[in-house]
Design a protein around this motif. Structure first.
Motif, PDB file in Angstrom:
ATOM      1  N   UNK A  75       0.811  -1.223   0.000  1.00 22.88           N
ATOM      2  CA  UNK A  75       0.000   0.000   0.000  1.00 22.88           C
ATOM      3  C   UNK A  75       0.841   1.269   0.000  1.00 22.88           C
ATOM      4  N   UNK A  76       2.172   1.105  -0.126  1.00 16.77           N
ATOM      5  CA  UNK A  76       3.100   2.239  -0.148  1.00 16.77           C
ATOM      6  C   UNK A  76       2.878   3.175   1.039  1.00 16.77           C
ATOM      7  N   UNK A  77       2.746   2.575   2.216  1.00 14.36           N
ATOM      8  CA  UNK A  77       2.489   3.365   3.423  1.00 14.36           C
ATOM      9  C   UNK A  77       3.767   4.054   3.892  1.00 14.36           C
ATOM     10  N   UNK A  78       3.662   5.279   4.370  1.00 18.79           N
ATOM     11  CA  UNK A  78       4.845   5.962   4.915  1.00 18.79           C
ATOM     12  C   UNK A  78       5.200   5.410   6.305  1.00 18.79           C
ATOM     13  N   UNK A  79       6.476   5.332   6.584  1.00 21.57           N
ATOM     14  CA  UNK A  79       6.930   4.871   7.896  1.00 21.57           C
ATOM     15  C   UNK A  79       6.768   6.019   8.889  1.00 21.57           C
ATOM     16  N   UNK A  80       6.028   5.804   9.976  1.00 24.73           N
ATOM     17  CA  UNK A  80       5.812   6.892  10.939  1.00 24.73           C
ATOM     18  C   UNK A  80       7.093   7.253  11.685  1.00 24.73           C
ATOM     19  N   UNK A  81       7.173   8.460  12.212  1.00 25.17           N
ATOM     20  CA  UNK A  81       8.362   8.860  12.979  1.00 25.17           C
ATOM     21  C   UNK A  81       8.439   8.118  14.306  1.00 25.17           C
ATOM     22  N   UNK A  82       9.620   8.138  14.892  1.00 23.72           N
ATOM     23  CA  UNK A  82       9.857   7.503  16.183  1.00 23.72           C
ATOM     24  C   UNK A  82       8.965   8.144  17.244  1.00 23.72           C
ATOM     25  N   UNK A  83       8.515   7.343  18.221  1.00 22.47           N
ATOM     26  CA  UNK A  83       7.684   7.869  19.299  1.00 22.47           C
ATOM     27  C   UNK A  83       8.422   8.947  20.094  1.00 22.47           C
TER      28      UNK A  83
END
Length: 802
Positions: free
Chosen positions: A88-96
């Motif tokens: 789904x070409x999802x973006x990787x979320x930023x670190x918590x």
């Protein structure tokens, strides 16, 4: 950066790394990390050609990779998640940016373990390094008449050969100093792992050549391989002090009288075998001369301070001359508490003044390091006409093998937990740990309770049948509750949720005809009156909070746990926190990673240090309150160079205390497991409910439990560490370790009592408890499946053992 094609889609390698790193960390698929790069590569091989894989496809793709930590559940979740991200070409979320207690948070060491950039000891090559290996005994028991090293010394690659006469103090041992560094001429070997000489060469490839040139003249003797034989009056002495390492007696009330007056009584004998830890990383150590007559050691053990103590004692030099640093530890489970290769590396480096690497091959690791104690047990359990427990008697005989290791404490835990997590006080327990010429029995996850729980829980099933009530109901009536008294005399605190664990699994047990149930409990902390201290220093360096503690992480997530503690106390962004690895120069002694103690002990020490840091931060926030937008990270900058120390000592009462209600351990965790078989007799699903107090990190807790359950299933059903005449008869591939395609579905339920223990924000240990009820739950499931009672492990006549 370059691009590649995944299912016809162009993906940069940087993005690909980001996806795998995020998904494996997010799922909690990483523990010790040793197997994870292989899992990632196997996943890549699948996902490069299959964009929407099924769970079965994932299981098959990683089947060739064994994981001893996770139980595969979270690894499979990670791979399916990665497939979704690519598809789904999802973006990787930023670190918590927060890591409060009980909130999802990716492990702080996940990236280096996923991408394979983290250092294990064997990854390190030191300039000028030589290699060493021990000559081991040909026989379990034999007199060593002569060791001739003449031919070996003539080999062109030899640097040095050492024997017992070259050891300043030739006895080591984790608690009891009874283990020979090397067996001297004229002495008698005790097991095939005994070292006779230590060889060093310039190249590791020539070590075996040189070892073959060493000639040893033996007088072979009949080994003692059965504890019962070792107790005979005419048995040869394995140690000068006798063949009984430890004897434990635990009595409360009047068990004899209570059993006599009870409506129902069951007496049975049970047998449990040795078990191999099978950690993924075999033992390895590097010793390097440092300073004036000092040593630096790179190791992967369960306590750098234990190493320092034993090595300095062996060399008869001050402890401060031995500097131990831990690299990543590729699994432990108790098997890396004893010296294995560290002392030999140190001894050779001390003599040669050169860097020395010593490592075990996989087979050497199997043959020489400690195992779970084999035990023979006889348990009598009694109850009244309504199914309320009245008394129990037990005799436990543990095979500690050739040396003490942790045989004494393991026996103690087997005894203090033998009556189970139930409310009755008439107990009479005799335990003995016996020397034999077998492989050494040592610390192993569950620490003796795994064995005694198997006996008690099976007896309870028989009593329930006699009373005419369900095994669930029997346990529920007897389950320890807050304010009641455990069989060892300790009053259960308000955090106890054993009954709630049973409530959580009631429906699944009662709705499956081939379901087996068992309960278990396990202490946190060494307890029984022993010194038990956690320590932590928080130092502010270049605007970063350094967590400094020697608590060893073998995969359980010490650094992540400590990060949660600091963030909960201070509210700091976890990206401003860095957890250092254990180092006897930098990190204070926080004791061995054993007895499920580090979350409670080091967690509380870290919390106390963090509260001091919080006060200092609040002071800075107050001083700069008029500065617009002043934030915690800015306040931290004003504390540069400061250190905050935390210490927690768990005070308990010794075994045999005269107190009416002694405190054996600072806290206990509780659990109930249900093992469900399908129509063919294969384990289809395991449902586990656990009271571990306040959850620190949800992914870590679930991962520990899932991994422990699969290890427990192996112990119950597939693993078999065979020893014949003192000789191990196994290879890594024949141990019966469960692979991804063998592991069942696992459902974890976390429950909590109404009260809360007053340390570590109410957290309790889970590392050992998770596998304790598994074997008896399996034996009960098979009893319900075919009506056959099984009292010996691994269970026979099952889907796994025909």
């Amino acid at each position: 950066m370059y691009t590649l094609m995944i299912n016809g889609n162009e993906v940069s390698t940087d993005v690909e790394k980001e996806v795998y790193t995020h998904c494996f960390a997010e799922a909690g698929a990483v523990q010790c990390g040793f197997c994870i790069p292989g899992m990632v590569l196997s996943a890549k091989g699948l996902l490069d050609v299959e964009e929407n894989p099924t769970s079965d496809m994932v299981k098959k793709a990683i089947k060739g990779n064994i994981c001893r930590c996770t139980g595969y559940v979270k690894i499979e979740e990670a791979i399916l998640m990665a497939a979704k991200y690519f598809r789904e070409k999802l973006p990787v979320p930023p670190r918590e940016t927060s890591a409060f207690m009980s909130t999802p948070f990716k492990r702080v060491d996940a990236e280096e373990k996923i991408l394979g950039t983290g250092e294990f000891v064997d990854d390190i090559v030191v300039p000028g390094m030589i290699y060493a290996k021990a000559v081991r005994s040909k026989y379990p028991r034999a007199i060593v008449n002569k060791i001739d090293i003449t031919k070996a010394l003539n080999h062109p690659d030899v640097v040095k050969i050492l024997t017992a006469k070259d050891v300043p103090h030739n006895k080591i041992g984790h608690l009891v100093q009874d283990w020979d560094v090397m067996i001297a001429e004229g002495d008698t070997t005790r097991y095939i792992g005994d070292a006779l000489a230590l060889v060093a060469t310039n190249n590791k490839e020539t070590l075996d050549e040189v070892i073959q040139l060493i000639e040893v003249d033996y007088t072979e003797l009949e080994p003692v391989t059965n504890p019962t034989d070792a107790l005979r009056e005419d048995a040869p002495l394995i140690h000068a002090g006798g063949n009984i390492l430890r004897k434990e007696v635990l009595k409360r009330g009047n068990a004899e009288e209570a059993i006599k007056n009870s409506k129902y009584v069951i007496t049975r004998k049970y047998s449990t075998p040795f078990q191999e830890h099978a950690f993924m990383e075999p033992e390895c150590a590097i010793a390097i001369p440092e300073g004036e007559d000092g040593l630096l050691l790179y190791t992967g053990s369960q306590s750098v301070y234990d190493e320092r103590h034993e090595i300095s004692n062996m060399l008869q030099i001050p402890e401060e001359k031995v500097h131990c640093q831990s690299k990543l530890v590729g699994g432990g489970f108790g098997g890396k508490e004893d010296m294995s290769v560290q002392h030999h590396a140190a001894l050779m480096a001390w003599h040669t003044k050169l860097p020395v690497k010593v490592k075990f091959s996989r087979q050497e690791s199997l043959n020489y390091h400690t195992k779970r104690h084999a035990m023979e047990m006889e348990f009598t359990t009694a109850c009244d006409e309504n199914g309320y427990l009245t008394a129990m008697k037990a005799v436990l005989i543990a095979d500690t093998g050739a040396y003490a290791s942790l045989g004494g404490p393991v026996l103690q835990r087997a005894c203090t937990h033998a009556a189970g997590p139930y409310n009755y006080q008439n107990i009479d327990i005799l335990g003995m740990s016996i020397y034999t010429n077998n492989v050494v029995g040592g610390a192993f996850r569950g620490f003796g309770v795994t064995q005694s729980c198997f006996s008690t829980e099976n007896n309870i099933n028989s009593l329930a049948e006699m009373v005419g009530i369900s095994p669930w109901e029997f346990r529920y009536r007897n389950a320890i509750r807050p304010g009641q008294i455990l069989p060892n005399g300790q009053i259960a605190d308000d955090s106890v949720a054993m009954a709630e664990c049973l409530e959580a699994v009631k429906d699944v047990f009662e709705s499956n005809p081939y379901a087996g149930i068992a309960c278990g409990f396990k202490n946190s902390g060494t307890g029984v009156g022993l010194k038990d201290i956690g320590r932590c220093i928080l130092s502010i360096e270049s605007g970063i909070v350094h967590i400094r503690t020697s608590a060893a992480c073998m995969g359980q997530g010490i650094a992540t746990m400590c990060t949660h503690m600091v963030c909960e106390a201070t509210g700091l962004d976890p990206n401003l926190i860095f957890a250092e690895r254990p180092d006897t120069v930098r990190t204070p002694n926080s004791g061995t990673s054993t007895a499920s103690r580090q979350t409670v002990l080091t967690g509380e020490a870290t919390r106390r240090a963090a509260l001091k840091l919080q006060e200092a931060l609040e002071e800075q926030m107050s001083l700069h309150s008029k500065a617009e937008g002043f934030q915690l990270d800015q306040a931290l900058a004003f504390l540069e160079g400061n250190e905050y120390f935390g210490e927690f000592s768990a005070v308990t009462d010794p075994m045999g205390s005269a107190k009416e209600n002694p405190i054996s351990h600072v806290s206990y965790s509780y659990g109930a497991q249900v093992v469900i078989l399908d129509e063919t007799g294969k384990v289809d699903k395991v449902v586990a409910a656990y009271d571990v107090g306040t959850v620190v990190n949800p992914q870590s807790v679930e991962g520990q439990i899932e991994g422990g359950i699969v290890m427990g299933l192996g112990y119950a059903l597939t693993e078999d560490f065979k020893i014949e005449g003192g000789y191990p008869k196994v290879k890594f591939g024949t141990l019966g370790l469960m692979r991804s395609t063998d592991a069942p579905k696992i459902e974890v339920k976390l429950v909590k009592g109404k009260g809360k223990i007053p340390h570590a924000y109410g957290a309790k240990g889970v590392g050992e408890l998770c596998l304790i009820p598994t074997a008896p739950a399996c034996s009960h499931a098979y009893y319900r499946y075919d009506g056959k009672l099984r009292t010996k492990l691994p269970l026979q006549e099952t889907f796994y053992k025909k």
